[in-house]
Design a protein around this motif. Structure first.
Motif, PDB file in Angstrom:
ATOM      1  N   VAL A  81       0.442  -1.451   0.246  1.00 45.41           N
ATOM      2  CA  VAL A  81       0.064  -0.103  -0.122  1.00 45.41           C
ATOM      3  C   VAL A  81       1.058   1.326   0.035  1.00 45.41           C
ATOM      4  O   VAL A  81       0.613   2.262  -0.634  1.00 45.41           O
ATOM      5  N   GLN A  82       1.914   1.231   1.043  1.00 50.52           N
ATOM      6  CA  GLN A  82       3.034   1.853   0.804  1.00 50.52           C
ATOM      7  C   GLN A  82       3.458   2.298  -1.072  1.00 50.52           C
ATOM      8  O   GLN A  82       3.598   3.839  -0.997  1.00 50.52           O
ATOM      9  N   LYS A  83       3.351   1.545  -1.587  1.00 50.33           N
ATOM     10  CA  LYS A  83       3.643   1.381  -2.913  1.00 50.33           C
ATOM     11  C   LYS A  83       3.162   2.045  -3.525  1.00 50.33           C
ATOM     12  O   LYS A  83       3.009   2.260  -5.167  1.00 50.33           O
ATOM     13  N   GLY A  84       1.779   2.211  -3.411  1.00 46.08           N
ATOM     14  CA  GLY A  84       0.607   2.725  -3.750  1.00 46.08           C
ATOM     15  C   GLY A  84      -0.607   1.694  -4.903  1.00 46.08           C
ATOM     16  O   GLY A  84      -1.771   2.139  -5.690  1.00 46.08           O
ATOM     17  N   TYR A  85      -0.069   0.444  -4.318  1.00 42.01           N
ATOM     18  CA  TYR A  85      -0.860  -1.096  -4.389  1.00 42.01           C
ATOM     19  C   TYR A  85      -2.276  -0.570  -3.958  1.00 42.01           C
ATOM     20  O   TYR A  85      -2.680  -0.329  -2.557  1.00 42.01           O
ATOM     21  N   LYS A  86      -3.517  -1.043  -3.845  1.00 41.33           N
ATOM     22  CA  LYS A  86      -4.435  -1.586  -3.293  1.00 41.33           C
ATOM     23  C   LYS A  86      -4.464  -3.097  -3.408  1.00 41.33           C
ATOM     24  O   LYS A  86      -4.031  -4.365  -4.408  1.00 41.33           O
ATOM     25  N   VAL A  87      -4.900  -3.528  -2.285  1.00 41.53           N
ATOM     26  CA  VAL A  87      -5.028  -5.445  -1.826  1.00 41.53           C
ATOM     27  C   VAL A  87      -6.124  -5.921  -1.529  1.00 41.53           C
ATOM     28  O   VAL A  87      -6.751  -5.379  -0.725  1.00 41.53           O
ATOM     29  N   ALA A  88      -6.733  -6.691  -2.207  1.00 42.70           N
ATOM     30  CA  ALA A  88      -8.043  -7.635  -1.640  1.00 42.70           C
ATOM     31  C   ALA A  88      -7.605  -8.236  -1.000  1.00 42.70           C
ATOM     32  O   ALA A  88      -7.146  -8.823  -1.312  1.00 42.70           O
ATOM     33  N   VAL A  89      -8.103  -8.851   0.075  1.00 40.97           N
ATOM     34  CA  VAL A  89      -8.138 -10.021   0.935  1.00 40.97           C
ATOM     35  C   VAL A  89      -9.284 -10.869   1.227  1.00 40.97           C
ATOM     36  O   VAL A  89     -10.581 -10.283   1.310  1.00 40.97           O
ATOM     37  N   CYS A  90      -8.628 -11.849   0.525  1.00 40.90           N
ATOM     38  CA  CYS A  90      -9.854 -12.730   0.318  1.00 40.90           C
ATOM     39  C   CYS A  90      -9.904 -14.201   0.653  1.00 40.90           C
ATOM     40  O   CYS A  90      -8.746 -14.936   1.249  1.00 40.90           O
ATOM     41  N   GLU A  91     -10.904 -14.312   2.587  1.00 39.04           N
ATOM     42  CA  GLU A  91     -10.190 -15.826   3.074  1.00 39.04           C
ATOM     43  C   GLU A  91     -11.588 -16.431   2.909  1.00 39.04           C
ATOM     44  O   GLU A  91     -12.044 -16.737   2.483  1.00 39.04           O
ATOM     45  N   GLN A  92     -11.176 -17.605   3.271  1.00 40.34           N
ATOM     46  CA  GLN A  92     -11.860 -18.521   3.979  1.00 40.34           C
ATOM     47  C   GLN A  92     -12.524 -18.868   4.579  1.00 40.34           C
ATOM     48  O   GLN A  92     -12.631 -18.641   6.369  1.00 40.34           O
ATOM     49  N   MET A  93     -13.679 -18.717   4.047  1.00 40.93           N
ATOM     50  CA  MET A  93     -15.519 -18.594   5.031  1.00 40.93           C
ATOM     51  C   MET A  93     -15.808 -19.799   5.646  1.00 40.93           C
ATOM     52  O   MET A  93     -16.856 -19.707   6.532  1.00 40.93           O
ATOM     53  N   GLU A  94     -15.086 -21.186   5.893  1.00 45.29           N
ATOM     54  CA  GLU A  94     -15.254 -22.284   6.880  1.00 45.29           C
ATOM     55  C   GLU A  94     -14.478 -22.662   7.392  1.00 45.29           C
ATOM     56  O   GLU A  94     -12.420 -22.955   5.709  1.00 45.29           O
ATOM     57  N   ASP A  95     -14.642 -23.971   7.859  1.00 43.40           N
ATOM     58  CA  ASP A  95     -13.299 -24.725   8.341  1.00 43.40           C
ATOM     59  C   ASP A  95     -13.662 -25.456   7.217  1.00 43.40           C
ATOM     60  O   ASP A  95     -13.805 -26.599   6.656  1.00 43.40           O
ATOM     61  N   PRO A  96     -11.815 -25.686   6.957  1.00 46.82           N
ATOM     62  CA  PRO A  96     -11.724 -26.620   5.589  1.00 46.82           C
ATOM     63  C   PRO A  96     -11.613 -28.019   5.959  1.00 46.82           C
ATOM     64  O   PRO A  96     -11.882 -29.048   4.988  1.00 46.82           O
ATOM     65  N   LYS A  97     -11.267 -28.852   6.976  1.00 50.96           N
ATOM     66  CA  LYS A  97     -11.752 -29.604   7.683  1.00 50.96           C
ATOM     67  C   LYS A  97     -13.072 -30.583   7.328  1.00 50.96           C
ATOM     68  O   LYS A  97     -14.001 -31.616   6.693  1.00 50.96           O
ATOM     69  N   ALA A  98     -14.086 -29.630   7.292  1.00 45.95           N
ATOM     70  CA  ALA A  98     -15.833 -30.185   7.480  1.00 45.95           C
ATOM     71  C   ALA A  98     -16.577 -29.317   6.488  1.00 45.95           C
ATOM     72  O   ALA A  98     -17.465 -30.172   5.682  1.00 45.95           O
ATOM     73  N   ALA A  99     -15.384 -28.364   5.334  1.00 50.55           N
ATOM     74  CA  ALA A  99     -15.494 -28.300   4.026  1.00 50.55           C
ATOM     75  C   ALA A  99     -16.063 -29.341   3.013  1.00 50.55           C
ATOM     76  O   ALA A  99     -15.467 -30.248   2.961  1.00 50.55           O
ATOM     77  N   LYS A 100     -17.340 -29.640   2.235  1.00 47.96           N
ATOM     78  CA  LYS A 100     -17.255 -30.937   0.670  1.00 47.96           C
ATOM     79  C   LYS A 100     -17.002 -29.816  -0.180  1.00 47.96           C
ATOM     80  O   LYS A 100     -17.967 -28.820  -0.950  1.00 47.96           O
ATOM     81  N   GLY A 101     -15.967 -30.699  -0.764  1.00 45.02           N
ATOM     82  CA  GLY A 101     -15.642 -29.970  -2.389  1.00 45.02           C
ATOM     83  C   GLY A 101     -14.788 -28.388  -1.860  1.00 45.02           C
ATOM     84  O   GLY A 101     -14.339 -28.754  -0.765  1.00 45.02           O
ATOM     85  N   ILE A 102     -14.520 -27.871  -2.591  1.00 52.02           N
ATOM     86  CA  ILE A 102     -14.157 -26.351  -2.822  1.00 52.02           C
ATOM     87  C   ILE A 102     -14.948 -25.605  -1.360  1.00 52.02           C
ATOM     88  O   ILE A 102     -15.711 -25.111  -1.668  1.00 52.02           O
TER      89      ILE A 102
END
Length: 866
Positions: A81-102
C-alpha cells in the motif's frame, strides 16, 4: 492467461474472485498462507523481493505463484500500500476440514492508500487523507477525510478557476488517494495535470457509481441543518466517499465524527505557494520536516497533538478573540514550570487512542491497542488533578472536556491481560477471572493430569475398587479394572472394552472430561475471540465520548508544545491590535535562529500600516538577507495567528486574512512553463485575490526577463498594489532604480540592507535600515562566490562600458547585425524593432543622422542589397 475451462476447480474460484477486483492485488487464503497468482504474483515478488514459484493450474505450464504467511500478512500489505497498490484480502469462510468440495471464500476487506488503518502504515503525527471530487454544471465539490481519525472536511467552488483551489488542496493536504466521481474528461485530465505538478504520491481511483444508491441522501445525513444551505452541492461528493469507504472497509461509516468546511471564514487562508516558500510544514529541499516551522514548534507528546499542531499551522486563526484565548493558555503554561513539567510527564504516557478508537469501530483493533487505550485512560485522573487549579478559560474548558471513562477503564482492566498475546487468534489475551467458563477450560487444559488423578481417587473412594485411568486414541479415556479386583461396579459405569486380564469402563464424568480436554484448545481460542468481540462491542458505545476526550487532549498538547517552544527559545507574547498595522521590534526568524547555531542572528524591526508604511521597497545585494527578512515577517505573523509566542523583543500585530508569497521560481519542464511564466502566474493570482487585509511578500518581481521589461513590470505591480489592492506589502528588488517610487506616495517607504564596504570587499551586516541602495552589488557577490579574478576584472570593464552607454543610442557591430538579421525570419524585423524603440525627442541632430545612417546600412545588409 489460461482459459477458464482448463483451470483446476480452485483456480477457477480464484479467477472468479479476481474478476471482482481486477485493479487490486488479491491475497487469496490457502491454508496458512495468502497466495498470489499470475500477474499479481509477478508484481508482488518484484516489489517485495519474494521468491516466485509455480503451481499446477490445469495446464501443462505451472501458474506463477508467490505467498506470505497469513499471520504476518499485515506487514506485506502495508509495504504494498505504501508503494501505491490496493490489496483485496480473500479469506476462507469455513473450516477446510468440514468443507465439502472447494472451501468457500470471500473478500473480507480491501486496503487502499486512502483507507489503510494499520498502526504502522501511516505517520503518527500526520494525517492520511482520502479525497473525493465531483462536479456539476455550476460547481466543483471536494471532500477530504481521514479514516484513521474519523475526521471529514468539504469544499465547494465555482467551475471557473477550480484548478487553482483544488490544486492548493492537493498540495497542502497531500491526499494518498483521490476518488474521481462525476467529472468530465477534461476535468479528469486537469486533475492528472495537477498531480504531476505537485509533490507526493496520490493514487487516482474511479469508483463504480451505482444507480441503486442515492449518494446525495447518504451524504446529506451528515450535514447539520445550518450547513445545508452552503453544503448541499457537496452532499453527493460526501455520499460517494462514504459509500466507497463502506464498500472497501466492509464496515459501518458512522465513526466519521467531524464534518467541517475546509476554508472557514475565521481562518487565515494559506495557499500551497505560501506554505512552500515559508517552509511551514515541509522544507523546500526534499519536502521533509527538518528545517520547517513545524519542527521548531513541535514539542507535542502525543500523536494526536502532533497532527493537530500541523493543522493549526496550515489553517491559522483570524479572530482576535480566539487567538488571545490560545495565548492565555500558552502564557499560563509558560509561567508555571512545575505545571508544564507535570503535563509533559502525563502526556508522554498517552497513546494515540484517537486512531485506536477508529480501529475499534472498524473491527481491526489489536490486543496491543487495548493495552494502549487502558494505559492512556489510566493517567487521565492524574492529568485532571494536575490541572484543577488552572485559571485561563481555554485550559479550564479543555480539562473539563477530558473525561476519565471509568467504565471503559474498568472493563479493560478486568478483561485484558497485563501483557497479552500479540494477536487474538493465538489466544492468551483475556485475563483470568473475566470469564468463569474460559477459566475452567484453561484449567482443564493446563491441569488435566491433576484432574485425572483427583477423579481416579474419588472413584476409588466411592466404589472401593482399585482402578487406574488410561487413554488410547481409539477409545479415548477409560477406567481399567483388573479381574482380580472385580466387584460389582456402579450402574453409571459403562463397559467399553474387555481384555484378557481386565475390563475397561467409562463414566459420564470421565466422558465429559474427555470432550473438554480434547477440544479445550479449540474452544479456548473460540471463546477468547468471542469475549474479545464482546469487549469491543461494549467499548463502541463509549467511542463518541472518548473522541471528544481525544480532541481535548490534542488541543492541550498543542498549547503545551507552544509553551515549551516559547520557554526554550525566549519567545514573547505578541499583542494584537485592531488598527490594521504590524509593528515588530527586534524580530528573529525562528527557523534560521534554531538551525544556524554557529552564526549570530541579527534581529530586525518592521513597521507596516496603511497610513505611512503600506509598501516597503527593500533593496540591497543578493545574499544580504532581503528574502530572509520578508519571510521572517510573514512567519511571525503566522505564528501569532495560531496563538504562539514569537521571537522578538516587542510586537503588536493585526491579524491578516491571507498571506501571499512570491519568492523564487524554477522552470516546470513537465508543463513547459518557464521561470518567468510561473512568476507572472503567481503574481496574477496574488493581485486577483489579495485584499486590504492581506500581507504580500514579493521578491524580485520581473527578474526572469530583460532588464527594462522586468523593471517596468515591477514598477507597475507596485503601482497596482498602491492604487487597487492596498495590502500591506514587502517588495524586495534588485532594481535599485525603483527607490524613486517613494516620491509617488507617503505610503511607500524605502529600506535597504546595511553593507560595509572595504575596497572591492563587502560585508553584509544583515540589518534592514531606512533608505535605498544606489547601485547593485552583483560583482561583489560574484567575488564572494569565488569567481576567477581575471573574469571579475573583465566584468568590471564591461560594466563601466554599459553604464557609460546606458543613455546613448546602441551601436551594433557588423557581426551582431548579421546574427540578428539571420534570425529575422523566425522572430521579428530587428530594424523595425530598433526604430520603434528609439526615443526621437532625446536625440540631437547629429545623433539622429548617425542613427538613421546606421539603420539604413543594416537594412540593406539584411535585404541583400549591395
Amino acid at each position: 492467461m489460461a482459459e477458464a475451462i482448463k483451470l483446476t476447480p480452485m483456480m477457477k474460484q480464484y479467477m472468479e474472485v479476481k474478476e471482482r477486483c481486477r485493479d487490486k492485488i488479491l491475497f487469496f487464503r490457502l491454508g496458512d498462507f495468502y497466495e498470489m497468482f499470475f500477474e499479481d504474483a509477478l508484481t508482488v515478488s518484484r516489489e517485495l523481493d519474494l521468491t516466485l514459484t509455480g503451481r499446477a493450474g490445469g495446464n501443462k505450464e505451472k501458474v506463477p505463484m508467490c505467498g506470505v504467511p497469513f499471520h504476518s500478512a499485515d506487514t506485506y500489505i502495508e509495504r504494498l500500500v505504501q508503494k501505491g497498490y490496493k490489496v483485496a484480502v480473500c479469506e476462507q469462510m469455513e473450516d477446510p476440514k468440514a468443507a465439502k468440495g472447494i472451501v468457500k471464500r470471500e473478500i473480507i476487506k480491501v486496503i487502499t492508500p486512502g483507507t489503510i488503518t494499520m498502526e504502522h502504515a501511516v505517520a503518527a503525527k500526520q494525517n492520511n487523507y482520502l479525497a473525493c471530487m465531483t462536479a456539476s454544471a455550476a460547481s466543483v465539490s471536494f471532500v477530504l477525510a481521514d479514516v484513521t481519525t474519523g475526521e471529514c472536511w468539504w469544499q465547494v467552488c465555482d467551475t471557473d478557476g477550480w484548478e487553482s483551489i483544488v490544486g492548493d488542496m492537493v498540495s497542502v493536504y497531500a491526499p494518498r488517494e483521490l476518488l474521481l466521481g462525476s467529472l468530465t474528461a477534461a476535468q479528469k485530465d486537469g486533475i492528472r495535470k495537477i498531480l504531476q505538478q505537485r509533490e507526493g504520491n496520490c493514487v487516482l481511483t474511479e469508483p463504480d457509481i451505482r444507480t441503486d444508491v442515492d449518494y446525495e441522501a447518504v451524504g446529506t445525513q451528515y450535514f447539520t441543518v445550518e450547513m445545508m444551505a452552503a453544503a448541499k452541492a457537496a452532499s453527493y461528493c460526501l455520499g460517494l466517499l462514504l459509500s466507497y469507504v463502506t464498500e472497501v472497509m466492509k464496515c459501518d461509516i458512522s465513526y466519521f465524527h467531524t464534518l467541517e468546511p475546509l476554508q472557514q471564514e475565521q481562518r487565515l487562508v494559506l495557499d500551497a505557494a505560501c506554505l512552500h516558500h515559508l517552509e511551514i510544514t515541509r522544507n523546500v529541499r526534499d519536502g521533509g520536516r527538518k528545517g520547517t516551522l513545524l519542527a521548531v514548534l513541535d514539542h507535542t507528546c502525543t500523536a494526536m497533538g502532533g497532527r493537530l499542531l500541523r493543522k493549526w499551522l496550515e489553517t491559522p486563526l483570524l479572530s482576535g478573540t480566539q487567538i488571545m484565548r490560545r495565548q492565555e493558555g500558552v502564557a499560563e503554561l509558560v509561567q508555571h514550570s512545575v505545571l508544564r513539567k507535570d503535563v509533559t510527564d502525563i502526556l508522554e504516557k498517552i497513546y494515540d487512542f484517537e486512531r485506536i478508537l477508529t480501529r475499534i469501530e472498524t473491527g481491526t483493533v489489536s490486543p496491543k491497542d487495548y493495552v494502549a487505550l487502558r494505559e492512556s485512560l489510566g493517567v487521565l485522573p492524574t492529568l485532571k488533578q494536575a490541572l484543577q487549579q488552572v485559571t485561563s478559560p481555554i485550559l479550564r474548558d479543555l480539562i473539563a472536556a477530558v473525561h476519565t471513562h471509568d467504565e471503559v477503564y474498568d472493563l479493560l482492566c478486568r478483561s485484558i491481560k497485563e501483557v497479552p498475546g500479540q494477536v487474538i487468534r493465538n489466544g492468551g489475551v483475556i485475563r483470568e477471572g473475566f470469564s468463569s467458563e474460559l477459566d475452567e477450560i484453561r484449567r482443564i487444559g493446563a491441569n488435566s493430569k491433576e484432574f485425572l488423578q483427583e477423579l481416579e481417587a474419588k472413584e476409588r473412594e466411592r466404589t472401593g475398587i482399585k482402578m487406574k485411568i488410561g487413554y488410547t486414541k481409539v477409545f479415548g479415556y477409560y477406567f481399567e479394572i483388573s479381574h482380580a479386583n472385580t466387584k460389582p461396579v456402579p450402574e453409571y459405569y459403562i463397559r467399553k472394552q474387555t481384555l484378557v486380564n481386565a475390563e475397561r469402563y467409562i463414566t459420564p464424568a470421565l466422558k465429559e472430561f474427555e470432550v473438554k480436554v480434547l477440544t479445550a484448545q479449540e474452544r479456548m481460542l473460540a471463546l477468547e475471540y468471542a469475549l474479545y468481540g464482546e469487549v469491543r462491542q461494549r467499548i463502541q458505545t463509549h467511542i463518541h465520548d472518548m473522541q471528544e476526550t481525544a480532541r481535548a487532549l490534542a488541543q492541550l498538547d498543542c498549547l503545551h508544545s507552544l509553551a515549551v517552544a516559547a520557554q526554550e527559545n525566549r519567545y514573547i507574547r505578541p499583542q494584537l491590535n485592531g488598527e490594521r498595522q504590524i509593528r515588530i521590534v527586534d524580530g528573529r526568524h525562528p527557523i534560521m535562529e534554531h538551525y544556524v547555531k554557529n552564526a549570530l542572528f541579527v534581529p530586525n524591526d518592521v513597521v507596516l500600516n496603511h497610513d505611512t508604511h503600506e509598501i516597503l521597497i527593500i533593496t540591497g545585494p543578493n545574499m544580504a538577507g532581503k528574502s530572509t527578512y520578508m519571510r521572517q515577517v510573514a512567519v511571525l505573523v503566522l505564528m501569532t495567528q495560531i496563538g504562539s509566542f514569537i521571537p522578538a523583543r516587542e510586537a503588536s500585530i493585526c491579524p491578516v486574512d491571507r498571506i501571499f508569497t512570491r519568492i523564487g521560481a524554477t522552470d516546470d519542464i513537465l508543463t513547459g512553463q518557464s521561470t518567468f511564466m510561473m512568476e507572472m502566474e503567481e503574481v496574477s493570482h496574488i493581485l486577483q485575490y489579495a485584499t486590504q487585509n492581506s500581507l504580500l511578500i514579493l521578491d524580485e518581481i520581473g527578474r526572469g526577463t530583460s532588464t527594462f521589461d522586468g523593471m517596468s513590470i515591477a514598477r507597475a505591480v507596485i503601482e497596482y498594489c498602491l492604487k487597487k489592492v492596498h495590502a500591506l506589502t514587502l517588495f524586495a528588488t534588485h532594481y535599485h532604480e525603483l527607490t524613486d517610487m517613494s516620491t509617488m506616495s507617503k505610503k511607500i517607504k524605502n529600506y535597504t540592507v546595511a553593507v560595509k564596504e572595504r575596497g572591492r570587499d563587502i560585508t553584509f551586516l544583515r540589518r534592514i535600515i531606512p533608505g535605498g541602495a544606489d547601485r547593485s552589488y552583483g560583482l561583489h557577490v560574484a567575488r564572494l562566490a569565488g569567481l576567477p579574478e581575471g573574469l571579475l576584472k573583465r566584468a568590471e570593464v564591461i560594466l563601466q562600458e554599459l553604464e557609460t552607454a546606458e543613455h546613448r543610442p546602441c551601436q551594433v557591430s557588423p557581426s551582431e547585425k548579421r546574427d540578428t538579421v539571420g534570425a529575422e525570419g523566425l522572430f521579428a524585423n530587428p530594424v523595425l524593432t530598433r526604430l520603434l524603440e528609439v526615443d526621437i525627442n532625446g536625440l540631437t541632430p547629429i545623433e539622429a543622422i548617425s542613427f538613421l545612417y546606421a539603420l539604413q546600412k543594416e537594412a540593406k545588409e539584411g535585404s541583400g542589397v549591395g
